[in-house]
Motif scaffolding. Structure first.
Motif, PDB file in Angstrom:
ATOM      1  N   MET A   1       0.942  -1.262  -0.052  1.00  0.00           N
ATOM      2  CA  MET A   1      -0.079   0.178  -0.096  1.00  0.00           C
ATOM      3  C   MET A   1       0.679   1.258  -0.037  1.00  0.00           C
ATOM      4  SD  MET A   1      -2.885   1.010   2.620  1.00  0.00           S
ATOM      5  CE  MET A   1      -4.373   0.918   2.146  1.00  0.00           C
ATOM      6  N   MET A   2       2.009   1.339   0.608  1.00  0.00           N
ATOM      7  CA  MET A   2       2.933   2.434   0.623  1.00  0.00           C
ATOM      8  C   MET A   2       3.541   2.520  -0.529  1.00  0.00           C
ATOM      9  SD  MET A   2       2.484   3.622   3.727  1.00  0.00           S
ATOM     10  CE  MET A   2       3.418   4.900   3.808  1.00  0.00           C
ATOM     11  N   SER A   3       3.425   1.866  -1.478  1.00  0.00           N
ATOM     12  CA  SER A   3       4.231   2.090  -2.715  1.00  0.00           C
ATOM     13  C   SER A   3       3.390   3.095  -3.527  1.00  0.00           C
ATOM     14  CB  SER A   3       4.245   1.045  -3.451  1.00  0.00           C
ATOM     15  OG  SER A   3       3.008   0.209  -3.954  1.00  0.00           O
ATOM     16  N   SER A   4       1.985   3.268  -3.086  1.00  0.00           N
ATOM     17  CA  SER A   4       1.174   4.009  -3.852  1.00  0.00           C
ATOM     18  C   SER A   4       0.966   5.612  -3.188  1.00  0.00           C
ATOM     19  CB  SER A   4      -0.262   3.533  -3.938  1.00  0.00           C
ATOM     20  OG  SER A   4      -0.827   3.468  -2.936  1.00  0.00           O
ATOM     21  N   TYR A   5       1.704   5.740  -2.196  1.00  0.00           N
ATOM     22  CA  TYR A   5       1.872   6.825  -1.504  1.00  0.00           C
ATOM     23  C   TYR A   5       2.425   8.029  -2.098  1.00  0.00           C
ATOM     24  CZ  TYR A   5       4.003   9.871   2.363  1.00  0.00           C
ATOM     25  OH  TYR A   5       4.603  11.108   2.985  1.00  0.00           O
ATOM     26  N   ASP A   6       1.788   9.167  -2.197  1.00  0.00           N
ATOM     27  CA  ASP A   6       2.305  10.387  -2.840  1.00  0.00           C
ATOM     28  C   ASP A   6       2.789  11.405  -1.972  1.00  0.00           C
ATOM     29  OD1 ASP A   6       2.530  12.761  -4.404  1.00  0.00           O
ATOM     30  OD2 ASP A   6       0.999  12.285  -5.681  1.00  0.00           O
ATOM     31  N   GLU A   7       3.828  11.576  -1.943  1.00  0.00           N
ATOM     32  CA  GLU A   7       4.684  12.653  -0.830  1.00  0.00           C
ATOM     33  C   GLU A   7       3.872  13.975  -1.243  1.00  0.00           C
ATOM     34  OE1 GLU A   7       8.875  14.270  -0.015  1.00  0.00           O
ATOM     35  OE2 GLU A   7       8.890  12.227  -0.311  1.00  0.00           O
ATOM     36  N   ASP A   8       3.782  14.454  -2.127  1.00  0.00           N
ATOM     37  CA  ASP A   8       3.108  15.941  -2.509  1.00  0.00           C
ATOM     38  C   ASP A   8       1.654  15.671  -1.961  1.00  0.00           C
ATOM     39  OD1 ASP A   8       5.158  16.751  -3.885  1.00  0.00           O
ATOM     40  OD2 ASP A   8       4.254  16.191  -5.821  1.00  0.00           O
ATOM     41  N   VAL A   9       0.759  14.790  -2.078  1.00  0.00           N
ATOM     42  CA  VAL A   9      -0.601  14.644  -1.404  1.00  0.00           C
ATOM     43  C   VAL A   9      -0.400  14.557   0.089  1.00  0.00           C
ATOM     44  CG1 VAL A   9      -2.571  13.176  -1.064  1.00  0.00           C
ATOM     45  CG2 VAL A   9      -1.455  13.653  -3.512  1.00  0.00           C
TER      46      VAL A   9
END
Length: 147
Positions: free
Chosen positions: A1-9
């Protein structure tokens, strides 16, 4: 799940979460200001003078700010949880920005309409806008979990 994590969001969420919490915290000081100005306190040990009013519903202005603060607690806590989880669904920066901005604006306008007081349905409209933002993020999370 964390692979889809977007730092900007995530940074965007942190910014709006902090702004929303700060707005809610300011209501605590606003409540205290009214309590001192109206000499109306919730507890005996907080009294300034012997003739200070003690108890619930002792002053309409104090209670109005307190109710506004309680409404924030009821709505901002779900936003913080849903907003954080929403960042993990990899939404577009635009979609996340709209969710977070609209929610924050709805809570600011809700407080203004509650404390002014501006006649209804302004407060109710602000409440429902924020509620629908939370519902939209919840719906996204439900759909994200289904696939």
């Amino acid at each position: 799940m964390m692979s889809s994590y977007d730092e900007d969001v995530f940074r965007l969420f942190c910014t709006y979460a902090a702004l929303t919490i700060l707005k809610m915290m300011l209501l605590s000081f606003y409540t205290a200001r009214f309590r001192v100005a109206k000499n109306a306190f919730a507890n005996r040990e907080d009294r300034v003078t012997k003739d200070s009013k003690i108890g619930v519903n002792v002053d309409e202005d104090v209670e109005r700010v307190r109710r506004c603060h309680l409404n924030d607690l009821e709505n901002i806590v779900p936003f913080l949880t849903l907003g954080f989880l929403y960042t993990l669904t990899n939404p577009s920066v635009y979609a996340a920005t709209m969710h977070y901005r609209i929610f924050f604006a709805s809570r600011v306008l809700h407080s203004i309409s509650y404390l002014t007081p501006i006649p209804q349905p302004s407060r109710a409209l602000c409440f429902f806008v924020g509620w629908f933002v939370n519902a939209s993020m919840a719906w996204t999370l439900i759909n994200f979990g289904m696939f």
